[in-house]
Write a protein that holds these residues in place. Structure first.
Motif, PDB file in Angstrom:
ATOM      1  N   GLN A  41      24.941 103.493  -0.711  1.00 18.81           N
ATOM      2  CA  GLN A  41      24.000 104.109   0.221  1.00 18.81           C
ATOM      3  C   GLN A  41      22.677 103.354   0.229  1.00 18.81           C
ATOM      4  O   GLN A  41      22.098 103.079   1.285  1.00 18.81           O
ATOM      5  N   CYS A  42      22.214 103.003  -0.966  1.00 17.23           N
ATOM      6  CA  CYS A  42      20.981 102.231  -1.088  1.00 17.23           C
ATOM      7  C   CYS A  42      21.131 100.874  -0.411  1.00 17.23           C
ATOM      8  O   CYS A  42      20.237 100.422   0.316  1.00 17.23           O
ATOM      9  N   PHE A  43      22.258 100.232  -0.640  1.00 13.91           N
ATOM     10  CA  PHE A  43      22.547  98.920  -0.061  1.00 13.91           C
ATOM     11  C   PHE A  43      22.498  98.975   1.463  1.00 13.91           C
ATOM     12  O   PHE A  43      21.881  98.138   2.123  1.00 13.91           O
ATOM     13  N   SER A  44      23.137  99.984   2.037  1.00 12.21           N
ATOM     14  CA  SER A  44      23.174 100.125   3.489  1.00 12.21           C
ATOM     15  C   SER A  44      21.792 100.437   4.056  1.00 12.21           C
ATOM     16  O   SER A  44      21.339  99.818   5.023  1.00 12.21           O
ATOM     17  N   ASP A  45      21.094 101.396   3.447  1.00 11.97           N
ATOM     18  CA  ASP A  45      19.764 101.768   3.937  1.00 11.97           C
ATOM     19  C   ASP A  45      18.780 100.608   3.838  1.00 11.97           C
ATOM     20  O   ASP A  45      17.964 100.392   4.730  1.00 11.97           O
ATOM     21  N   LYS A  46      18.865  99.867   2.736  1.00 10.83           N
ATOM     22  CA  LYS A  46      17.928  98.761   2.522  1.00 10.83           C
ATOM     23  C   LYS A  46      18.089  97.697   3.601  1.00 10.83           C
ATOM     24  O   LYS A  46      17.104  97.146   4.100  1.00 10.83           O
ATOM     25  N   GLN A  47      19.331  97.411   4.004  1.00  9.04           N
ATOM     26  CA  GLN A  47      19.540  96.414   5.043  1.00  9.04           C
ATOM     27  C   GLN A  47      18.967  96.882   6.375  1.00  9.04           C
ATOM     28  O   GLN A  47      18.320  96.113   7.094  1.00  9.04           O
ATOM     29  N   LEU A  48      19.181  98.152   6.709  1.00 10.83           N
ATOM     30  CA  LEU A  48      18.640  98.683   7.962  1.00 10.83           C
ATOM     31  C   LEU A  48      17.115  98.595   7.978  1.00 10.83           C
ATOM     32  O   LEU A  48      16.519  98.228   8.988  1.00 10.83           O
ATOM     33  N   CYS A  49      16.502  98.916   6.845  1.00 15.01           N
ATOM     34  CA  CYS A  49      15.034  98.891   6.768  1.00 15.01           C
ATOM     35  C   CYS A  49      14.505  97.470   6.779  1.00 15.01           C
ATOM     36  O   CYS A  49      13.505  97.170   7.454  1.00 15.01           O
ATOM     37  N   GLU A  50      15.141  96.578   6.031  1.00 12.46           N
ATOM     38  CA  GLU A  50      14.682  95.195   5.975  1.00 12.46           C
ATOM     39  C   GLU A  50      14.764  94.515   7.337  1.00 12.46           C
ATOM     40  O   GLU A  50      13.920  93.702   7.697  1.00 12.46           O
ATOM     41  N   LEU A  51      15.794  94.847   8.099  1.00 10.12           N
ATOM     42  CA  LEU A  51      15.992  94.219   9.410  1.00 10.12           C
ATOM     43  C   LEU A  51      15.252  94.945  10.524  1.00 10.12           C
ATOM     44  O   LEU A  51      15.220  94.472  11.661  1.00 10.12           O
ATOM     45  N   GLY A  52      14.672  96.100  10.202  1.00 12.82           N
ATOM     46  CA  GLY A  52      13.927  96.822  11.215  1.00 12.82           C
ATOM     47  C   GLY A  52      14.805  97.402  12.304  1.00 12.82           C
ATOM     48  O   GLY A  52      14.403  97.466  13.468  1.00 12.82           O
ATOM     49  N   VAL A  53      16.029  97.844  11.955  1.00  9.70           N
ATOM     50  CA  VAL A  53      16.946  98.387  12.950  1.00  9.70           C
ATOM     51  C   VAL A  53      17.411  99.774  12.518  1.00  9.70           C
ATOM     52  O   VAL A  53      18.591 100.108  12.590  1.00  9.70           O
TER      53      VAL A  53
END
Length: 396
Positions: free
Chosen positions: A267-279
């Motif tokens: 869950q952390c992995f998925s959320d972090k990617q969404l936040c880092e990419l701004g999407v």
């Protein structure tokens, strides 16, 4: 909602579709004609050549055999019509026997033995068997394989069975997904390397030529299956050198690492990617709550090291290859990501991104996001779906 992000380096992706047929799990040779199997990889069912030793009290058997002591991995699945007695199937390695008391699929690992015997106690019982012989078995945390060149033990069929874990010795696997990384894959001509999911038969990655880097995220299946009777697992992988010319096998080399993730890690992995990419609009993620995410940080270190991106401040290589961009100083992190995403939104770069160039390395430091868009279509530029089975062809 989670998105699976896949990064591919220095390669063109050629999609190969995979039938979800009832036989898709089968791999290796069909061992239906003999009462014993000596191949390194194969399959059979109860209708194949079993030897019946008694009809009054029914008993029939079939052997898996090796001339030298080795490891066997046996997956018995799709069991139907068990007899009334509890122990309707038996599997033995010469030292001990395990009995089947349910119709659940089961996986067994036997180490350093010559022979496995599968015994049926009812002619009505149906089942299917997939087996592997002679593989190195890694049932552990920190699965890491480094096959160096000039290894004269490398030959067609060399294989590994991988069971990634979060905790050593745990009775359940406790992983929600696995990140599989390949780097520095060197394959001479007419050679192939592949990794597949033992429980589904799905080919995850199939290398037919050299490549710098490949990554795949594999979510665990919804069901756990019994493993060694008293334990349970939900992900098992089969890695093999499918073929190589005898005089060139020693040139095969690669590095492979598996990162096991728990539900929280995933869950952390998925959320972090969404936040880092701004999407964050494509999924629910509270970016203010994400400060430290070790699963994503470890992943990013592995990817950047494999792609040799480093932590420099300039989008190296973009301008000199004709992809003009403002060469202002840009540090790693969200600023770099937003700058790359803005670049891809421009029409000429979007055309290049979606097939106008053979390799994402043309985009310099933006290449990691080039791979992301080509494989996951997270921004919707290329209108491509994620591939379940891929072949890699390398371009210099």
């Amino acid at each position: 909602m989670m998105r699976w992000f896949v990064f591919i380096a220095s390669c063109i992706i050629v999609v190969t579709s995979q039938d979800a047929s009832l036989d898709s799990w089968k791999s290796g040779y069909s061992c239906n004609e003999k009462h014993y199997c000596v191949d390194k990889e194969g399959h059979f069912n109860e209708q194949s050549s079993f030897i019946t030793t008694s009809y009054l009290s029914y008993r029939s058997y079939k052997l898996l055999y090796s001339f030298v002591p080795t490891n066997f991995v046996v997956y018995i699945r799709n069991i139907k019509n068990p007899s009334q007695q509890k122990n309707f199937l038996q599997i033995c390695d010469g030292r001990k026997c395990d009995y089947f008391n349910s119709v659940e699929d089961q996986l067994f690992v036997f180490r350093n033995v010559n022979q496995i015997t599968i015994v049926a106690f009812s002619p009505a019982t149906q089942f299917e068997v997939q087996y592997y012989a002679g593989c190195i078995v890694l049932d552990q945390r920190d699965v890491d394989i480094h096959l160096e060149a000039e290894n004269h033990f490398t030959k067609p069929g060399r294989c590994w069975i991988l069971i990634p874990r979060l905790y050593e010795g745990a009775t359940t696997q406790q992983t929600a997904a696995s990140n599989i990384f390949f780097s520095n894959v060197n394959l001479p001509q007419h050679s192939a390397l592949s990794i597949s999911n033992v429980l589904t038969g799905e080919v995850l990655m199939n290398f037919e030529a050299s490549t710098d880097f490949e990554f795949y995220i594999v979510p665990n299946g919804p069901n756990k299956i019994p493993y060694q009777v008293q334990r349970s697992i939900s992900s098992v992988f089969f890695l093999t050198v499918d073929k190589c010319p005898s005089k060139l096998c020693a040139e095969v080399s690669f590095k492979m690492t598996v990162q096991a993730m728990s539900e929280q890690d995933l869950q952390c992995f998925s959320d972090k990617q969404l936040c880092e990419l701004g999407v964050t609009e494509i999924g629910e993620a509270n970016c203010g709550d994400i400060e430290v995410c070790s699963s994503y940080n470890n992943f990013e270190v592995m990817v950047n090291a494999a792609l040799n991106i480093g932590t420099g401040s300039v989008l190296n290589g973009v301008e000199e290859r004709g992809y003009q961009i403002d060469q202002s100083t840009v540090g790693p992190g969200p600023k770099l990501q937003k700058k790359c995403n803005a670049l891809f939104r421009r029409r000429k770069f979007r055309m290049a991104l979606c097939g106008g160039v053979k390799s994402c390395t043309k985009f310099g430091k933006c290449q990691i996001y080039c791979h992301l868009e080509r494989e996951t279509n997270v921004f919707g530029f290329c209108k491509k779906k994620k591939n379940r089975s891929i072949q890699l062809k390398f371009y210099q």
